[in-house]
Write a protein that holds these residues in place. Structure first.
Motif, mmCIF file in Angstrom:
data_model
loop_
_atom_site.group_PDB
_atom_site.id
_atom_site.type_symbol
_atom_site.label_atom_id
_atom_site.label_comp_id
_atom_site.label_asym_id
_atom_site.label_seq_id
_atom_site.Cartn_x
_atom_site.Cartn_y
_atom_site.Cartn_z
ATOM 1 N N ALA A 165 -1.611 -27.379 37.914
ATOM 2 C CA ALA A 165 -0.899 -28.667 37.972
ATOM 3 C C ALA A 165 0.554 -28.434 38.395
ATOM 4 O O ALA A 165 1.102 -29.181 39.218
ATOM 5 C CB ALA A 165 -0.957 -29.367 36.617
ATOM 6 N N LEU A 166 1.175 -27.389 37.873
ATOM 7 C CA LEU A 166 2.561 -27.078 38.267
ATOM 8 C C LEU A 166 2.619 -26.731 39.757
ATOM 9 O O LEU A 166 3.549 -27.120 40.462
ATOM 10 C CB LEU A 166 3.111 -25.919 37.430
ATOM 11 C CG LEU A 166 3.393 -26.234 35.956
ATOM 12 C CD1 LEU A 166 3.691 -24.949 35.176
ATOM 13 C CD2 LEU A 166 4.568 -27.207 35.813
ATOM 14 N N ALA A 167 1.608 -26.013 40.236
ATOM 15 C CA ALA A 167 1.578 -25.641 41.662
ATOM 16 C C ALA A 167 1.382 -26.894 42.530
ATOM 17 O O ALA A 167 2.035 -27.030 43.573
ATOM 18 C CB ALA A 167 0.450 -24.633 41.910
ATOM 19 N N ASP A 174 12.354 -38.853 33.973
ATOM 20 C CA ASP A 174 12.598 -38.462 35.363
ATOM 21 C C ASP A 174 11.773 -37.256 35.786
ATOM 22 O O ASP A 174 11.297 -37.190 36.903
ATOM 23 C CB ASP A 174 14.086 -38.102 35.547
ATOM 24 C CG ASP A 174 14.990 -39.264 35.194
ATOM 25 O OD1 ASP A 174 14.799 -40.347 35.775
ATOM 26 O OD2 ASP A 174 15.859 -39.090 34.315
ATOM 27 N N VAL A 175 11.661 -36.278 34.904
ATOM 28 C CA VAL A 175 10.923 -35.058 35.245
ATOM 29 C C VAL A 175 10.168 -34.570 34.017
ATOM 30 O O VAL A 175 10.423 -34.988 32.878
ATOM 31 C CB VAL A 175 11.840 -33.903 35.731
ATOM 32 C CG1 VAL A 175 12.597 -34.270 36.979
ATOM 33 C CG2 VAL A 175 12.773 -33.453 34.642
ATOM 34 N N TYR A 176 9.248 -33.673 34.295
ATOM 35 C CA TYR A 176 8.416 -33.075 33.250
ATOM 36 C C TYR A 176 8.628 -31.564 33.345
ATOM 37 O O TYR A 176 8.626 -30.999 34.451
ATOM 38 C CB TYR A 176 6.972 -33.464 33.543
ATOM 39 C CG TYR A 176 5.896 -32.809 32.709
ATOM 40 C CD1 TYR A 176 5.329 -33.458 31.621
ATOM 41 C CD2 TYR A 176 5.391 -31.549 33.057
ATOM 42 C CE1 TYR A 176 4.302 -32.882 30.880
ATOM 43 C CE2 TYR A 176 4.373 -30.963 32.314
ATOM 44 C CZ TYR A 176 3.829 -31.640 31.233
ATOM 45 O OH TYR A 176 2.805 -31.075 30.505
ATOM 46 N N VAL A 177 8.848 -30.928 32.204
ATOM 47 C CA VAL A 177 9.007 -29.469 32.181
ATOM 48 C C VAL A 177 7.938 -28.917 31.236
ATOM 49 O O VAL A 177 7.705 -29.466 30.159
ATOM 50 C CB VAL A 177 10.417 -29.071 31.679
ATOM 51 C CG1 VAL A 177 10.529 -27.549 31.506
ATOM 52 C CG2 VAL A 177 11.497 -29.559 32.645
ATOM 53 N N CYS A 212 7.034 -31.733 38.243
ATOM 54 C CA CYS A 212 6.676 -30.940 37.054
ATOM 55 C C CYS A 212 7.171 -29.520 37.277
ATOM 56 O O CYS A 212 6.844 -28.891 38.291
ATOM 57 C CB CYS A 212 5.165 -30.949 36.840
ATOM 58 S SG CYS A 212 4.563 -32.581 36.392
ATOM 59 N N ILE A 213 7.948 -29.054 36.334
ATOM 60 C CA ILE A 213 8.736 -27.834 36.519
ATOM 61 C C ILE A 213 8.363 -26.824 35.436
ATOM 62 O O ILE A 213 8.194 -27.194 34.268
ATOM 63 C CB ILE A 213 10.238 -28.201 36.407
ATOM 64 C CG1 ILE A 213 10.591 -29.204 37.523
ATOM 65 C CG2 ILE A 213 11.134 -26.977 36.441
ATOM 66 C CD1 ILE A 213 11.782 -30.053 37.210
#
Ligand code: 3PG
Ligand code: MG
Length: 423
Positions: A402-404, A147-150, A173-174
């Protein structure tokens, strides 16, 4: 300052989380035992915060072809012990075994996938281009079951590869807790430090250190740059002191092809910014394994310079104690030899004693902070190495970018994705 999604922006209960870490660690070559597990310890806070999610840990160890290029089973064992929870190791990166294992997970469970650099898309001649990362096997297969990437892979934030930067537009992406702290502390050191700001640069990576110095000066954020260690010797030489053939040759051979460019930067600093620099006034040389003090005015020397001297430390002290912000990257001496450890240890002690914000920038200096039990006395002890120098030199940081980008795309959609925090 860069805006990224953080764990405070989302609720991940029951969600499948791809968690990219940088736990690349020094290993004892013959046994594979950990010589330092601080990068594993640094991700515990995020893992504890993800305790009710399904967490799929991805990481790398070293590079293919190197002695310490291993699988991640040892990292998985060590992390399980540190966390106090059994993490299941899956000897696969994104094949059917990995996908099956992820699909079988229950909330609260964690698995550790194998070294992502075992996959040719991540490293080496078949590494995929930055543009092709979103269509790589690693990204397409893993994003289909998560579901998400950290990310807490700050140590690799200056690199790009599918597992580091490929998920930005595939899912939210967190930044993990560690990544957030690193971005905040190093962002402060480069963008908006409280003043006076003293940036101590040492070690043997002279080209990187000089790039950092020039970037901080260009940005107008720094008040004083003490140069110590090999980079201090280089700056003494570039400022007109004859440091002796042996020391010059050491710098030339360490720098190799980078010497000419480094020398140009050293001259630029010496000619245009000498007022900003603090250079050693005395040194210690090695004669038959023993420490011998020498004033800079007594140069040249035929012996190796292995430390800064006591006078230099006494001059440095008021600068450090008056500073509102101190950055320290790179040792002042050949500290592995007890005779020559004094300069480095004293700078560390002064950082601990200082009342301003203290940021220690990775590598040997950060390891020393941990070894001497001083991490609580330091505001931020970075887990990065090359990534710290990249960030402080103003170079691109693909992982943070990438996070931004992911923040820009997904922040407005969090509600619709039912990821928004309820508190
Ligand atoms: C590091 O330890 O510097 C990071 O893990 C990056 O490793 P790399 O230099 O092999 O890409
Ligand atoms: Mg302090």
């Amino acid at each position: 300052m860069t805006t990224v999604l953080s764990l405070d922006d989302v609720r991940l209960t029951g969600r499948t989380v791809l968690y990219r870490v940088d736990v690349n660690s020094p290993l004892e070559p013959s046994t594979g035992a950990f010589l330092d597990d601080s990068r594993l310890r640094s991700i515990l806070e995020t893992l504890e915060g993800l305790s009710d999610a399904k967490v799929v840990i991805m990481g790398h160890q070293s590079r293919p072809g190197k002695d310490d290029f291993t699988g991640m089973e040892g990292h998985c064992d060590r992390l399980s012990r540190l966390l106090g929870q059994q993490i299941r190791f899956v000897a696969d990166v994104c094949g059917d075994d990995a996908i099956d294992a992820i699909e079988e997970m229950q909330p609260g469970e964690k698995i550790f996938l194998d070294n992502v650099r075992l996959h040719s898309e991540e490293y080496g001649p078949e590494k995929v281009s930055f543009e092709a990362e979103p269509t790589s096997e690693i990204v397409t297969r893993l994003s289909a079951v998560a579901d998400v990437y950290v990310s807490d892979a700050f140590g690799a934030a200056h690199r790009n590869s599918p597992s580091l930067t490929g998920f930005a537009e595939e899912m939210p992406c967190i930044a993990g807790r560690l990544m957030n702290r690193e971005i905040r502390a190093l962002g402060l050191a480069v963008d908006d430090p409280p003043r006076p700001y003293v940036a101590i640069l040492g070690g043997a990576k002279c080209d990187d250190s000089l790039r950092v110095a020039l970037n901080l000066i260009e940005r107008g954020v720094v008040d004083c740059i003490p140069m110590v260690g090999v980079v201090g010797n280089l700056m003494l030489w570039a400022s007109g002191h004859d440091i002796g053939e042996r020391n010059k040759e050491f710098i030339r051979s360490t720098m190799g092809e980078a010497f000419d460019e480094t020398w140009q930067m050293a001259q630029q600093l010496a000619n245009d910014h000498s007022k900003m620099l603090f250079l050693p006034s005395d040194l210690a040389v090695e004669i038959d394994g023993k420490r011998h003090p020498i004033g800079v005015d007594e140069l040249p020397t035929e012996h190796s310079i292995y430390d800064i001297g006591f006078q230099t430390l006494m001059e440095l002290r008021p600068l450090m104690l008056d500073a509102k912000c101190i950055l320290w990257n790179g040792p002042a001496s050949f500290f592995e030899y007890p005779e020559f450890a004094i300069g480095t240890i004293e700078i560390l002690n002064m950082c601990a004693e200082a009342t301003g914000v203290t940021i220690v920038g990775g590598g040997h200096t950060s390891a020393l902070v941990n070894q001497r039990g001083l991490s609580r006395e330091i505001s931020h002890n970075s887990t990065g190495g090359g990534s710290v120098l990249g960030m402080l030199s103003g170079e691109p940081m693909p992982v943070i970018d990438a996070l931004a980008r992911s923040n820009d795309k997904y922040r407005p959609l969090l509600g619709a994705l039912e990821l928004e925090s309820i508190d």
